[in-house]
Design an enzyme around this catalytic site. Structure first.
Site, PDB file in Angstrom:
ATOM      1  N   LEU A 170      84.431  81.508  42.309  1.00 61.40           N
ATOM      2  CA  LEU A 170      84.581  81.980  43.689  1.00 61.40           C
ATOM      3  C   LEU A 170      85.904  82.733  43.851  1.00 61.40           C
ATOM      4  CD1 LEU A 170      83.403  78.901  45.810  1.00 61.40           C
ATOM      5  CD2 LEU A 170      82.040  80.651  44.669  1.00 61.40           C
ATOM      6  N   MET A 228      76.634  79.763  39.090  1.00 63.34           N
ATOM      7  CA  MET A 228      77.306  80.202  37.871  1.00 63.34           C
ATOM      8  C   MET A 228      78.371  81.284  38.084  1.00 63.34           C
ATOM      9  SD  MET A 228      76.010  78.136  35.808  1.00 63.34           S
ATOM     10  CE  MET A 228      76.495  78.728  34.195  1.00 63.34           C
ATOM     11  N   ARG A 229      78.995  81.271  39.254  1.00 58.62           N
ATOM     12  CA  ARG A 229      80.049  82.268  39.488  1.00 58.62           C
ATOM     13  C   ARG A 229      81.337  81.606  39.947  1.00 58.62           C
ATOM     14  NH1 ARG A 229      78.374  86.981  38.787  1.00 58.62           N
ATOM     15  NH2 ARG A 229      76.197  87.530  39.137  1.00 58.62           N
ATOM     16  N   HIS A 256      80.311  69.063  37.736  1.00 55.49           N
ATOM     17  CA  HIS A 256      80.500  69.601  36.385  1.00 55.49           C
ATOM     18  C   HIS A 256      80.106  68.512  35.373  1.00 55.49           C
ATOM     19  CE1 HIS A 256      82.198  72.061  33.224  1.00 55.49           C
ATOM     20  NE2 HIS A 256      82.761  70.967  32.754  1.00 55.49           N
ATOM     21  N   SER A 262      68.120  71.254  39.901  1.00 50.34           N
ATOM     22  CA  SER A 262      67.786  69.817  39.936  1.00 50.34           C
ATOM     23  C   SER A 262      68.782  69.031  40.793  1.00 50.34           C
ATOM     24  CB  SER A 262      67.681  69.226  38.518  1.00 50.34           C
ATOM     25  OG  SER A 262      68.941  69.094  37.929  1.00 50.34           O
ATOM     26  N   ASN A 293      81.900  70.989  43.830  1.00 52.17           N
ATOM     27  CA  ASN A 293      81.122  71.366  42.642  1.00 52.17           C
ATOM     28  C   ASN A 293      80.843  70.126  41.806  1.00 52.17           C
ATOM     29  OD1 ASN A 293      79.933  73.103  40.654  1.00 52.17           O
ATOM     30  ND2 ASN A 293      81.804  72.947  39.440  1.00 52.17           N
ATOM     31  N   ASP A 301      86.605  75.017  37.353  1.00 54.91           N
ATOM     32  CA  ASP A 301      86.480  73.566  37.159  1.00 54.91           C
ATOM     33  C   ASP A 301      87.836  72.863  37.275  1.00 54.91           C
ATOM     34  OD1 ASP A 301      83.744  73.969  36.680  1.00 54.91           O
ATOM     35  OD2 ASP A 301      84.106  74.340  34.557  1.00 54.91           O
ATOM     36  N   GLU A 316      90.376  78.325  43.157  1.00 56.10           N
ATOM     37  CA  GLU A 316      90.082  79.616  42.522  1.00 56.10           C
ATOM     38  C   GLU A 316      89.992  79.516  41.005  1.00 56.10           C
ATOM     39  OE1 GLU A 316      93.713  80.384  44.839  1.00 56.10           O
ATOM     40  OE2 GLU A 316      92.303  78.749  44.932  1.00 56.10           O
TER      41      GLU A 316
HETATM   42  C1  GRF Z   1      74.487  70.908  35.990  1.00 59.36           C
HETATM   43  O1  GRF Z   1      74.652  70.364  34.711  1.00 59.36           O
HETATM   44  C2  GRF Z   1      75.811  71.005  36.699  1.00 59.36           C
HETATM   45  O2  GRF Z   1      76.692  70.000  36.352  1.00 59.36           O
HETATM   46  C3  GRF Z   1      76.346  72.330  36.220  1.00 59.36           C
HETATM   47  O3  GRF Z   1      75.212  73.166  36.128  1.00 59.36           O
HETATM   48  C4  GRF Z   1      74.049  72.366  35.919  1.00 59.36           C
HETATM   49  C5  GRF Z   1      73.093  72.711  37.012  1.00 59.36           C
HETATM   50  O4  GRF Z   1      71.859  72.098  36.839  1.00 59.36           O
HETATM   51  N1  GRF Z   1      77.364  72.823  37.104  1.00 59.36           N
HETATM   52  P1  GRF Z   1      70.794  72.127  38.013  1.00 59.36           P
HETATM   53  O5  GRF Z   1      70.571  73.601  38.362  1.00 59.36           O
HETATM   54  O6  GRF Z   1      71.337  71.352  39.166  1.00 59.36           O
HETATM   55  O7  GRF Z   1      69.561  71.513  37.440  1.00 59.36           O
END
Ligand code: GRF
Length: 199
Positions: free
Chosen positions: A92, A89-90, A108, A12, A106, A144, A141
């Site tokens: 780096l 979701m990794r 968060h 999204s 990124n 968050d 590295e």
């Molecule tokens: C979001 O809440 C973002 O902050 C986190 O992962 C989620 C990703 O959502 N890092 P989307 O795939 O952008 O909908």
């Protein structure tokens, strides 16, 4: 400004960036490529539907450095200015971070440094804080952890559920990512250690 977007899931934030770039809410922004480490990421379909170039680079049990090297090679093809992680979701590798110093961003779903890691919305909800939000930051590295570029707060009301809170944060994420990229597109900013100043 050329950007590459890395996703693993629903995408999204990627869509918010793409739509904003299309209507000029992010100045001179071209999305060169969307890379997913998951072949079945919902965001991939969304990106294809709006005509973006998509590439799948799965880890397939390889070492992080080897997987990252393939992603770096792909990104280098486009001479991207920024790489936006959007639900990627990794963690780096140091090599990846070094290859694109101060170019990887990124988003968060909390006010960092509070509630890093997974399920940040749930962590905030369960902790009982009255304010949480979202953070756009440069990537290093550590998880968050990189220098904070921008933040937006969201209040937690007595009648909020985890779901309503998560929706409110996501809504702000989409706006914050777009506003932040638009500011970065001007290139009028300075980075001193952890401090980013826009001119
Ligand atoms: C979001 O809440 C973002 O902050 C986190 O992962 C989620 C990703 O959502 N890092 P989307 O795939 O952008 O909908």
């Amino acid at each position: 400004m050329k950007i590459g977007i890395l996703i693993s899931g629903r995408g999204s934030n990627m869509m918010a960036i793409a739509e904003a770039a299309k209507v000029g809410l992010i100045e001179n922004c071209e999305i060169s490529v969307v890379i997913s480490d998951k072949a079945d990421a919902l965001g991939l379909k969304k990106a294809k539907n709006i005509g973006l170039k998509t590439v799948v680079i799965e880890r397939n049990g390889r070492k992080r450095e080897v997987h990252d090297a393939e992603i770096i090679t792909e990104l280098k093809k486009y001479s991207v200015d920024f790489i936006c992680l959007a639900g990627y979701m990794r963690l780096l590798s140091a090599e990846f971070v070094l290859a694109f110093q101060n170019q990887i961003i990124n988003i968060h779903p909390s006010l960092l440094p509070s509630f890093p890691g997974l399920d940040a919305q749930q962590q905030a909800f369960e902790y009982g804080v009255h304010l949480t939000g979202c953070t756009v930051h440069f990537v290093d590295e550590q998880l968050d952890h990189g220098a904070i570029i921008s933040q937006k707060s969201v209040s937690i009301k007595a009648d909020d559920t985890l779901q309503t809170l998560s929706e409110k944060i996501l809504h702000e994420e989409h706006k914050l990512y777009v506003e932040t990229l638009n500011k970065l597109s001007t290139k009028k900013f300075e980075i001193n250690g952890r401090k980013i100043t826009f001119k």
